[in-house]
Design an enzyme around this catalytic site. Sequence first.
Site, PDB file in Angstrom:
ATOM      1  N   GLY A 152      20.976 -38.083 -39.302  1.00 27.17           N
ATOM      2  CA  GLY A 152      21.690 -37.259 -40.284  1.00 27.17           C
ATOM      3  C   GLY A 152      23.048 -36.882 -39.706  1.00 27.17           C
ATOM      4  NE  ARG A 153      24.242 -32.439 -42.824  1.00 26.69           N
ATOM      5  CZ  ARG A 153      23.689 -31.917 -43.911  1.00 26.69           C
ATOM      6  NH1 ARG A 153      24.352 -31.906 -45.041  1.00 26.69           N
ATOM      7  NH2 ARG A 153      22.488 -31.379 -43.877  1.00 26.69           N
ATOM      8  CB  ILE A 154      23.136 -32.992 -35.880  1.00 23.39           C
ATOM      9  CG1 ILE A 154      23.514 -31.720 -36.643  1.00 23.39           C
ATOM     10  CG2 ILE A 154      23.163 -32.738 -34.373  1.00 23.39           C
ATOM     11  CD1 ILE A 154      22.505 -30.575 -36.519  1.00 23.39           C
ATOM     12  NE  ARG A 174      13.705 -38.081 -43.865  1.00 22.26           N
ATOM     13  CZ  ARG A 174      14.025 -36.890 -44.332  1.00 22.26           C
ATOM     14  NH1 ARG A 174      13.156 -36.202 -45.025  1.00 22.26           N
ATOM     15  NH2 ARG A 174      15.214 -36.369 -44.120  1.00 22.26           N
ATOM     16  CB  ILE A 233      18.997 -30.770 -29.929  1.00 18.29           C
ATOM     17  CG1 ILE A 233      19.357 -32.141 -30.532  1.00 18.29           C
ATOM     18  CG2 ILE A 233      19.416 -30.662 -28.481  1.00 18.29           C
ATOM     19  CD1 ILE A 233      20.847 -32.370 -30.689  1.00 18.29           C
ATOM     20  CB  ALA A 234      14.993 -31.842 -33.900  1.00 17.63           C
ATOM     21  NE  ARG A 235      13.988 -25.449 -37.051  1.00 15.78           N
ATOM     22  CZ  ARG A 235      15.297 -25.272 -36.858  1.00 15.78           C
ATOM     23  NH1 ARG A 235      15.879 -25.687 -35.755  1.00 15.78           N
ATOM     24  NH2 ARG A 235      16.035 -24.648 -37.765  1.00 15.78           N
ATOM     25  CD  GLU A 264      12.151 -22.274 -30.991  1.00 16.30           C
ATOM     26  OE1 GLU A 264      12.154 -23.392 -30.442  1.00 16.30           O
ATOM     27  OE2 GLU A 264      13.130 -21.797 -31.578  1.00 16.30           O
ATOM     28  CG  HIS A 282      16.490 -22.633 -31.107  1.00 16.95           C
ATOM     29  ND1 HIS A 282      15.438 -22.703 -31.986  1.00 16.95           N
ATOM     30  CD2 HIS A 282      17.530 -23.231 -31.754  1.00 16.95           C
ATOM     31  CE1 HIS A 282      15.809 -23.299 -33.107  1.00 16.95           C
ATOM     32  NE2 HIS A 282      17.089 -23.640 -32.985  1.00 16.95           N
ATOM     33  CB  ILE A 283      21.501 -21.798 -26.756  1.00 21.92           C
ATOM     34  CG1 ILE A 283      21.235 -22.765 -25.587  1.00 21.92           C
ATOM     35  CG2 ILE A 283      20.804 -20.460 -26.535  1.00 21.92           C
ATOM     36  CD1 ILE A 283      21.882 -22.336 -24.276  1.00 21.92           C
TER      37      ILE A 283
HETATM   38  C1  8YV Z   1      19.884 -21.625 -35.377  1.00 19.86           C
HETATM   39  C2  8YV Z   1      19.202 -24.047 -35.764  1.00 19.86           C
HETATM   40  O1  8YV Z   1      20.535 -20.915 -34.400  1.00 19.86           O
HETATM   41  O2  8YV Z   1      20.692 -24.306 -37.563  1.00 19.86           O
HETATM   42  C3  8YV Z   1      19.567 -24.527 -37.110  1.00 19.86           C
HETATM   43  O3  8YV Z   1      18.722 -25.179 -37.758  1.00 19.86           O
HETATM   44  O4  8YV Z   1      18.242 -24.440 -35.228  1.00 19.86           O
HETATM   45  C4  8YV Z   1      20.073 -23.073 -35.053  1.00 19.86           C
HETATM   46  O5  8YV Z   1      21.411 -23.411 -35.234  1.00 19.86           O
HETATM   47  C5  8YV Z   1      18.486 -21.131 -35.435  1.00 19.86           C
HETATM   48  O6  8YV Z   1      17.694 -21.866 -36.291  1.00 19.86           O
HETATM   49  C6  8YV Z   1      18.433 -19.675 -35.884  1.00 19.86           C
HETATM   50  O7  8YV Z   1      18.532 -19.568 -37.261  1.00 19.86           O
END
Ligand code: 8YV
Length: 329
Positions: A152-154, A174, A233-235, A264, A282-283
Site C-alpha cells: 500500500g502507500r507505506i 492482496r 511496522i504494521a500491527r 501491546e 509502536h513509534i
Molecule cells: C499510531 C499507527 O500512532 O497510524 C497507525 O495506524 O499505527 C500509528 O501511527 C497508533 O496507531 C496510535 O493511534
Amino acid sequence: MQKILVARPIFPDVIDRLKQYFDVDWNQGDVLPADALKQRLADKDGALSAGDPIDGSVLAAAPRLRVVSNMAVGYNNFDMAAFNASNVLGTNTPDVLNESTADFGWALMMAAARRIAESEHWLRAGKWGKWSYDGFLGGDLYGSTLGVIGMGRIGQALARRARGFNMQVIYHNRSRVAPEIEADLNAHYVSKEELLRRADHVVLVLPYTKDSHHTIGAAELALMKPSATLTNIARGGIVDDAALAEALRTKQIAAAGLDVFEGEPSVNPALLTVPNVVLTPHIASATEATRRAMANLAADNLIAALGEGPRAGNPPNPINADVMGRARQ
Ligand code: 8YV
C-alpha cells in the site's frame, strides 16, 4: 454547541482548534477503560480516538455519536460492521505518515541486520575489550533482496528507498499494484511463499484484519533464510510473536525488528529474552511533524464530519462514506 470527546492526550493547540467548534471533553489521563469510555461518550456527538477499541457495545452506549475520528491510518480498533449498522462514520489519517513510517521501517531493518541494538547493549554492559574480526557480524542491505508484504502507500514509500541500496524488490499483496507503480519501484510480484524463501529482508506493512492474523507463524518462518531478517511496522497479531521468539532463539532466522506486538503494550516475555531482536514501542509514525499532521488531520475529519469548518459535510478521510447523511441507528 455539539459535544465531543477527545479520548487521548494530544497537542494542546489541536484541542484549541476543536474548541472553536465544539464543547470539548478532553481525557488527559490514561487510556480510558471501556466502561469509562462509554460513560464519557453517552452525551457526545463525535469523538477523536487513537487506537481505542470502538465496538457495537460502545456505540450502543453513545446514542448521539455520529463520527469517530481515529488518529491513525490503521483502524482495526473500529468494528466497522457495527459502525455501518449504526450509521456512525469512522475516519482515519492516511498519507501524512507514509514517509516517517517508511523511514522507521528502514531504521528497524538496518538495526536488525547490522545488530545495532544488540551490540549497543553489549557496549553499555562494559563488555568491549578488543576488536575482533567476527564481532557482531551481520547481513548486508546493499545489493540484497527486499521482500515487502503489503504494498500500500507505506509499503511503496518503503520500497522506493531500496533503489539507493541497489536492492532487488519483491512484494506480495492482496492484489498486484498497477504496472506503472511496479515499474517505478522496480518491484516484482511474487507469492508469499516465494517472497519468504527469496528475501534477505522481509518487511510487513499490511493492515490487520482477521485474514492477516498470523500472516507470519512457525510455518512461514521455516521458509525464510537463516540469514534473513523480519521487520514488523504494521500491527501486532500479523506475526505470531511466540513462534517468532522461538525462531530467533534457535537462529532459524538471523534477526527481527518489531515496532508492534500482540497484546501491546504488553510484550511476549520470550521476545525480551532473545538478543537478536530490536524492540520499539509502536513509534514508527512518531516524529514531531508527522504526529502533528496526524492530529490536525484527525481534527479536520471530526470538524468536517460534524458539519463545521471550511469542509463542512465533506471530511477528507471517511472510511465508510456510505453512512454519511443517514439517520443514526
Ligand atoms: C499510531 C499507527 O500512532 O497510524 C497507525 O495506524 O499505527 C500509528 O501511527 C497508533 O496507531 C496510535 O493511534
